[in-house]
Design a protein around this motif. Structure first.
Motif, PDB file in Angstrom:
ATOM      1  N   SER A 378      20.292  39.896 -46.939  1.00 21.47           N
ATOM      2  CA  SER A 378      20.724  38.632 -47.524  1.00 21.47           C
ATOM      3  C   SER A 378      21.210  37.687 -46.424  1.00 21.47           C
ATOM      4  O   SER A 378      21.412  38.085 -45.285  1.00 21.47           O
ATOM      5  N   SER A 379      21.375  36.429 -46.788  1.00 21.16           N
ATOM      6  CA  SER A 379      21.892  35.442 -45.837  1.00 21.16           C
ATOM      7  C   SER A 379      23.322  35.794 -45.464  1.00 21.16           C
ATOM      8  O   SER A 379      24.078  36.353 -46.269  1.00 21.16           O
ATOM      9  N   HIS A 380      23.696  35.478 -44.235  1.00 21.54           N
ATOM     10  CA  HIS A 380      25.014  35.858 -43.762  1.00 21.54           C
ATOM     11  C   HIS A 380      25.476  34.878 -42.707  1.00 21.54           C
ATOM     12  O   HIS A 380      24.674  34.286 -41.988  1.00 21.54           O
ATOM     13  N   GLN A 381      26.788  34.688 -42.642  1.00 18.78           N
ATOM     14  CA  GLN A 381      27.362  33.798 -41.644  1.00 18.78           C
ATOM     15  C   GLN A 381      27.739  34.540 -40.367  1.00 18.78           C
ATOM     16  O   GLN A 381      27.661  33.995 -39.276  1.00 18.78           O
ATOM     17  N   LYS A 382      28.135  35.800 -40.530  1.00 19.36           N
ATOM     18  CA  LYS A 382      28.531  36.598 -39.372  1.00 19.36           C
ATOM     19  C   LYS A 382      28.013  38.023 -39.531  1.00 19.36           C
ATOM     20  O   LYS A 382      27.781  38.499 -40.645  1.00 19.36           O
ATOM     21  N   VAL A 383      27.848  38.695 -38.398  1.00 18.95           N
ATOM     22  CA  VAL A 383      27.506  40.111 -38.399  1.00 18.95           C
ATOM     23  C   VAL A 383      28.463  40.808 -37.432  1.00 18.95           C
ATOM     24  O   VAL A 383      28.756  40.291 -36.352  1.00 18.95           O
ATOM     25  N   THR A 384      28.977  41.965 -37.849  1.00 18.47           N
ATOM     26  CA  THR A 384      29.960  42.703 -37.049  1.00 18.47           C
ATOM     27  C   THR A 384      29.383  44.065 -36.673  1.00 18.47           C
ATOM     28  O   THR A 384      28.814  44.772 -37.514  1.00 18.47           O
ATOM     29  N   PHE A 385      29.538  44.408 -35.404  1.00 16.99           N
ATOM     30  CA  PHE A 385      29.118  45.721 -34.902  1.00 16.99           C
ATOM     31  C   PHE A 385      30.368  46.503 -34.489  1.00 16.99           C
ATOM     32  O   PHE A 385      31.204  45.998 -33.742  1.00 16.99           O
ATOM     33  N   PHE A 386      30.466  47.727 -35.003  1.00 19.87           N
ATOM     34  CA  PHE A 386      31.524  48.650 -34.586  1.00 19.87           C
ATOM     35  C   PHE A 386      30.869  49.756 -33.771  1.00 19.87           C
ATOM     36  O   PHE A 386      29.950  50.422 -34.238  1.00 19.87           O
ATOM     37  N   ILE A 387      31.354  49.959 -32.537  1.00 18.60           N
ATOM     38  CA  ILE A 387      30.803  50.985 -31.645  1.00 18.60           C
ATOM     39  C   ILE A 387      31.921  51.950 -31.267  1.00 18.60           C
ATOM     40  O   ILE A 387      32.976  51.522 -30.800  1.00 18.60           O
ATOM     41  N   HIS A 388      31.672  53.241 -31.449  1.00 17.13           N
ATOM     42  CA  HIS A 388      32.645  54.265 -31.030  1.00 17.13           C
ATOM     43  C   HIS A 388      31.932  55.219 -30.084  1.00 17.13           C
ATOM     44  O   HIS A 388      31.128  56.050 -30.508  1.00 17.13           O
ATOM     45  N   SER A 389      32.207  55.085 -28.779  1.00 17.07           N
ATOM     46  CA  SER A 389      31.605  55.953 -27.777  1.00 17.07           C
ATOM     47  C   SER A 389      32.414  57.244 -27.692  1.00 17.07           C
ATOM     48  O   SER A 389      33.595  57.220 -27.375  1.00 17.07           O
ATOM     49  N   CYS A 390      31.759  58.383 -27.993  1.00 26.43           N
ATOM     50  CA  CYS A 390      32.476  59.660 -28.098  1.00 26.43           C
ATOM     51  C   CYS A 390      32.836  60.240 -26.741  1.00 26.43           C
ATOM     52  O   CYS A 390      33.886  60.859 -26.581  1.00 26.43           O
ATOM     53  N   LEU A 391      31.947  60.095 -25.769  1.00 31.43           N
ATOM     54  CA  LEU A 391      32.167  60.712 -24.459  1.00 31.43           C
ATOM     55  C   LEU A 391      32.276  59.628 -23.395  1.00 31.43           C
ATOM     56  O   LEU A 391      33.240  58.893 -23.351  1.00 31.43           O
ATOM     57  N   ASP A 392      31.249  59.509 -22.538  1.00 32.97           N
ATOM     58  CA  ASP A 392      31.309  58.517 -21.462  1.00 32.97           C
ATOM     59  C   ASP A 392      30.886  57.136 -21.964  1.00 32.97           C
ATOM     60  O   ASP A 392      30.346  56.980 -23.064  1.00 32.97           O
ATOM     61  N   ALA A 393      31.098  56.138 -21.106  1.00 30.48           N
ATOM     62  CA  ALA A 393      30.777  54.758 -21.473  1.00 30.48           C
ATOM     63  C   ALA A 393      29.273  54.576 -21.669  1.00 30.48           C
ATOM     64  O   ALA A 393      28.455  55.290 -21.076  1.00 30.48           O
ATOM     65  N   VAL A 394      28.908  53.627 -22.521  1.00 31.76           N
ATOM     66  CA  VAL A 394      27.513  53.307 -22.791  1.00 31.76           C
ATOM     67  C   VAL A 394      27.359  51.784 -22.761  1.00 31.76           C
ATOM     68  O   VAL A 394      28.281  51.045 -23.111  1.00 31.76           O
ATOM     69  N   LEU A 427      18.125  43.311 -32.590  1.00 30.59           N
ATOM     70  CA  LEU A 427      17.663  44.482 -31.860  1.00 30.59           C
ATOM     71  C   LEU A 427      18.776  44.938 -30.920  1.00 30.59           C
ATOM     72  O   LEU A 427      19.263  44.163 -30.096  1.00 30.59           O
ATOM     73  N   ILE A 428      19.191  46.205 -31.071  1.00 29.38           N
ATOM     74  CA  ILE A 428      20.289  46.749 -30.272  1.00 29.38           C
ATOM     75  C   ILE A 428      19.718  47.767 -29.283  1.00 29.38           C
ATOM     76  O   ILE A 428      18.969  48.670 -29.678  1.00 29.38           O
ATOM     77  N   ARG A 429      20.045  47.605 -28.010  1.00 27.76           N
ATOM     78  CA  ARG A 429      19.610  48.553 -26.981  1.00 27.76           C
ATOM     79  C   ARG A 429      20.837  49.257 -26.410  1.00 27.76           C
ATOM     80  O   ARG A 429      21.764  48.605 -25.928  1.00 27.76           O
ATOM     81  N   LEU A 430      20.839  50.581 -26.499  1.00 27.16           N
ATOM     82  CA  LEU A 430      21.929  51.390 -25.964  1.00 27.16           C
ATOM     83  C   LEU A 430      21.414  52.132 -24.745  1.00 27.16           C
ATOM     84  O   LEU A 430      20.393  52.808 -24.809  1.00 27.16           O
ATOM     85  N   LYS A 431      22.117  52.007 -23.627  1.00 27.21           N
ATOM     86  CA  LYS A 431      21.684  52.635 -22.379  1.00 27.21           C
ATOM     87  C   LYS A 431      22.748  53.611 -21.901  1.00 27.21           C
ATOM     88  O   LYS A 431      23.926  53.250 -21.766  1.00 27.21           O
ATOM     89  N   GLY A 432      22.335  54.864 -21.628  1.00 30.97           N
ATOM     90  CA  GLY A 432      23.253  55.878 -21.122  1.00 30.97           C
ATOM     91  C   GLY A 432      23.621  55.643 -19.675  1.00 30.97           C
ATOM     92  O   GLY A 432      22.923  54.921 -18.952  1.00 30.97           O
ATOM     93  N   ASN A 433      24.713  56.254 -19.222  1.00 32.40           N
ATOM     94  CA  ASN A 433      25.135  56.068 -17.837  1.00 32.40           C
ATOM     95  C   ASN A 433      24.621  57.199 -16.949  1.00 32.40           C
ATOM     96  O   ASN A 433      23.923  58.093 -17.401  1.00 32.40           O
TER      97      ASN A 433
END
Length: 577
Positions: A378-394, A427-433
């Motif tokens: 649906s149409s939206h004014q904002k989108v929120t992303f919650f990220i919880h990195s369990c171990l090392d930084a990403v 499109l979300i790109r997650l890159k490992g360290n």
């Protein structure tokens, strides 16, 4: 006179225990003792403990609980000031258990003769009295009671399963320092994923000190499944045996067929000969028979190697991996901290679709990348992303219709709010360290008020007050938010040289308070404040030991049940007050 009283009390102790056990067996049995010659003879006769309520000193027993049917065991401590350790291992269901001390009746003659009361009268006294409760626990963790100096007497262990029929194991000893039947874990007990393919995963872990330092024979067993990690090898074996359990567990009071004895681990019949079960007998009238689905779990014992490649896996499938170190002499085991990983996709990498408001677990290999797609319906004014990195930084990058909106490293938990656009696709790109593989939880939503993650302040540190430290307490404070959340505090004693590196290695930061021991829990409370300047709370943690270091953790639990741990804090109590 005193020696005579002690002797008479021990005679009574043995007599009472034998009297309690008498209805359980048609053959004469001897009371388990820690006299080594007798002990070795008794422990070789495994059938002795299948129909006995006696826990032998220094050996593990396995047994079965029917749902809502309590079971009671007894253990003898013959002398005062004796060390005592009791370990209970639930297998496939949570247990409620309680350890009590049944004190012996004292001399009541009034003349100090040392003569005991009539046996029949004392027998009734032991039956009627509940004894002194020493310890209780409810859950599915491997939990233990340990005391460096215990009084002599008859110890009583009561167990109950309210969820379902289940197996369990019990180990008790009066020589815990010398026995050491359970293998030790290394300082870093994690299982690491060192290589990831489409059908293979390579695991590695630090060797157990039981093999490298104590020179005891051990072997490692690797367990693979698609559902969850296991806390004990007993739980794994219970899950594996469910494959063969096409018959419901018999109810108490019903006659046992030969098949029943084989199913519940009773190897001998009344004649002492081993039973044979080449053919499955017909079930008794009224007993339900059904087939159970195959359990998708694999157990592989690999000797003393501490690296192993799991093969024949399915591409793009999440697996859970556990490693158990087994003491070959005692056949007892200890669990490493398990891990999970998703195998690579076939050929072209598939983009994971994120659903609005749903948490998704993501695994990113070392130096690897993972692509996710979010397309609001649906149409939206904002989108929120919650990220919880369990171990090392990403590293995370977010593009909206090809335009780069965000590029940032994430460590711990972070929230990003971006401007929306009608019919936009993200499109979300997650890159490992470079350090190692990454595990994280991600949630995308256009309705942030209905988020699954709890809201967090900008600063998630735990503050301690040096001037308020005492020999037995520490006062801590942390920030909250305007949203009412549940906070739980846990404490754990650690060595004085405990450092930040050990803190990071200890466990997956996405694991919640449900994995912590009950004894480590301090309290839980709800807290919030509409005024962010006043959104701070303090608690005094009491019952600490002088001159000891403690690891303090605060978990915040959101409305969706997801928990986030604040940054751990180590505090040391004052040695002198």
């Amino acid at each position: 006179m005193k020696n005579k009283q002690i002797f008479l009390r021990m005679v009574l102790l043995h007599w009472c225990l034998l009297w309690l056990l008498f209805p359980l067996s048609s053959r004469t049995q001897k009371l388990p003792t820690r006299d080594e010659e007798l002990f070795q003879m008794q422990i070789r006769d495994k059938a002795f403990f299948h129909d006995s309520s006696v826990i032998p000193d220094g050996a593990e027993i396995s047994s079965y609980l029917f749902r809502d049917t309590p079971k009671r065991y007894f253990f003898v401590v013959e002398e005062d000031n004796t060390p005592l350790s009791v370990t209970v291992t639930p297998c496939d269901a949570p247990l409620e258990w309680k350890l009590s001390l049944q004190e012996l009746p004292e001399d009541t003659s009034g003349e100090g003769s040392g003569d005991l009361e009539p046996l029949e009268q004392q027998k009734q006294q032991i039956i009627n009295e509940e004894g002194t409760e020493l310890f209780s626990y409810k859950g599915n963790d491997v939990e233990y009671f340990i005391s460096s100096s215990s009084p002599s007497g008859l110890y009583q262990l009561d167990l109950l399963s309210t969820e379902k029929d289940t197996h369990f194991k019990v180990y008790a000893t009066t020589t815990p320092e010398s026995d050491q039947p359970y293998p030790e874990l290394p300082y870093d007990p994690r299982v690491d994923v060192t290589s990831l393919g489409r059908t293979t995963v390579t695991l590695a872990w630090k060797p157990s000190p039981t093999a490298s330092l104590l020179k005891q024979p051990i072997q490692y067993c690797v367990v693979i499944n698609k559902e969850h990690n296991f806390k004990s090898l007993c739980a794994v074996e219970a899950k594996l045996s469910a494959d063969d359990a096409f018959m419901m567990a018999p109810k108490p009071g019903l006659d046992f067929s030969p098949f029943d004895f084989a199913h519940f681990g009773f190897p001998l019949d009344n004649s002492g000969k081993e039973r044979s079960f080449q053919a499955k007998p017909s079930p008794k009238l009224g007993r339900h028979v059904y087939s159970r689905p195959k359990v998708d779990i694999q157990k592989i014992c690999i000797g003393n190697k501490n690296i192993f490649t799991v093969s024949d896996l399915k591409p793009d499938t999440q697996y859970y991996f556990d490693v158990f170190v087994v003491n070959i002499n005692s056949n007892m085991s200890t669990a490493y901290v398990g891990t999970f990983a998703r195998t690579k996709e076939e050929a072209k990498q598939k983009t994971v679709e994120l659903k609005d408001g749903k948490v998704t677990d993501v695994f990113v290999k070392r130096k690897g990348a993972k692509f996710l797609r979010f397309a609001p319906v649906s149409s939206h004014q904002k989108v929120t992303f919650f990220i919880h990195s369990c171990l090392d930084a990403v590293q995370i990058q977010v593009r909206r219709d090809g335009k780069l909106l965000l590029s940032q490293n994430v460590e711990g938990i972070q929230q990003f709010q971006l401007r929306g656009k009608p019919k936009a696709k993200y499109l979300i790109r997650l890159k490992g360290n470079k350090k190692g593989a990454s595990m994280l939880k991600i949630l995308a939503t256009t309705r942030p008020t209905k988020q699954s993650f709890p809201s967090l302040p900008e600063d998630t540190r735990i503050k301690t007050f040096d001037k308020l430290r005492t020999c037995s307490s520490a006062t801590v404070a942390w920030l909250g938010t305007q949203e009412r959340n549940k906070f739980c505090i846990y404490k754990k004693e650690v060595d004085d040289n405990y450092n930040e590196d050990q803190k990071r290695r200890e466990q997956n930061q996405c694991l919640g308070p449900d994995i912590r021991k009950k004894s480590e829990k301090v309290l839980c409370k709800y807290f919030h404040s509409q005024n962010l300047q006043k959104a701070v709370t303090t608690e005094t943690i009491k019952g600490l030991q002088p001159g000891k270091s403690y690891l303090l953790d605060v978990y915040v639990i959101g409305h969706g049940g997801h928990s986030v741990k604040y940054q751990s804090k180590v505090v040391k109590t004052r040695k002198f007050c």
